[in-house]
Design an enzyme around this catalytic site. Structure first.
Site, short mmCIF file in Angstrom:
data_model
loop_
_atom_site.label_atom_id
_atom_site.label_comp_id
_atom_site.label_asym_id
_atom_site.label_seq_id
_atom_site.Cartn_x
_atom_site.Cartn_y
_atom_site.Cartn_z
N CYS A 160 -34.14 29.39 20.82
CA CYS A 160 -33.00 30.88 20.88
C CYS A 160 -32.04 30.46 20.16
O CYS A 160 -31.11 31.61 19.11
CB CYS A 160 -33.07 31.60 22.32
SG CYS A 160 -34.03 31.74 23.54
N CYS A 180 -41.73 33.15 19.65
CA CYS A 180 -41.58 34.77 21.17
C CYS A 180 -41.85 36.26 20.49
O CYS A 180 -41.54 36.89 20.99
CB CYS A 180 -40.23 34.42 22.12
SG CYS A 180 -39.30 34.63 20.86
#
Ligand code: FES
Ligand code: FES
Length: 127
Positions: free
Chosen positions: A106, A37
């Site tokens: 993440c 991302c």
């Protein structure tokens, strides 16, 4: 997507945001990016003479889960040795924050950031 309460708590009240002087001999700096991302996480540790991480800081340019993951690990590393810090796994972070599958990367970013910070510190003190 709905964030868990723990993610929201760290997102709204992030712990240990900021930076240490990168050039300080007691500081290790890890900077990692997520290919998935494009988010970037900087994590720093301050290590005392006994080899214990006594403080940590982070700056994360990314989503709420990335911010929460980095906030959480800055709390977890405090009081740990470098080797203990290296045992922190992204799965523990993801579990603690109840991250959904699409947000697992993440937590991987946070694990990688700790490893990079420890590595940087060790390289500074090698030889
Ligand atoms: Fe990068 Fe979450 S997709 S902010
Ligand atoms: Fe990419 Fe969270 S770090 S979505």
């Amino acid at each position: 997507m709905a964030y868990s309460d723990k993610v929201l708590d760290h997102y709204e009240n992030p712990r240990n945001v900021g930076t240490f002087d990168k050039g300080d001999a007691s500081v290790g700096t890890g900077m990692v990016g997520a290919p998935a991302c494009g988010d970037v996480m900087k994590l720093q540790i301050r290590v005392n003479d006994a080899g214990i991480i006594e403080d940590a800081r982070f700056k994360t340019y990314g989503c709420g889960s990335a911010i929460a993951s980095s906030s959480l690990v800055t709390e977890w590393v405090k009081g740990k040795t470098l080797d203990q810090a290296l045992t922190i796994r992204n799965t523990e972070i993801a579990q603690e924050l109840a991250l959904p599958p699409v947000k697992i990367h993440c937590s991987i970013l946070a694990e990688d950031a700790i490893k990079a910070a420890v590595q940087d510190y060790k390289e500074k003190h090698a030889g």
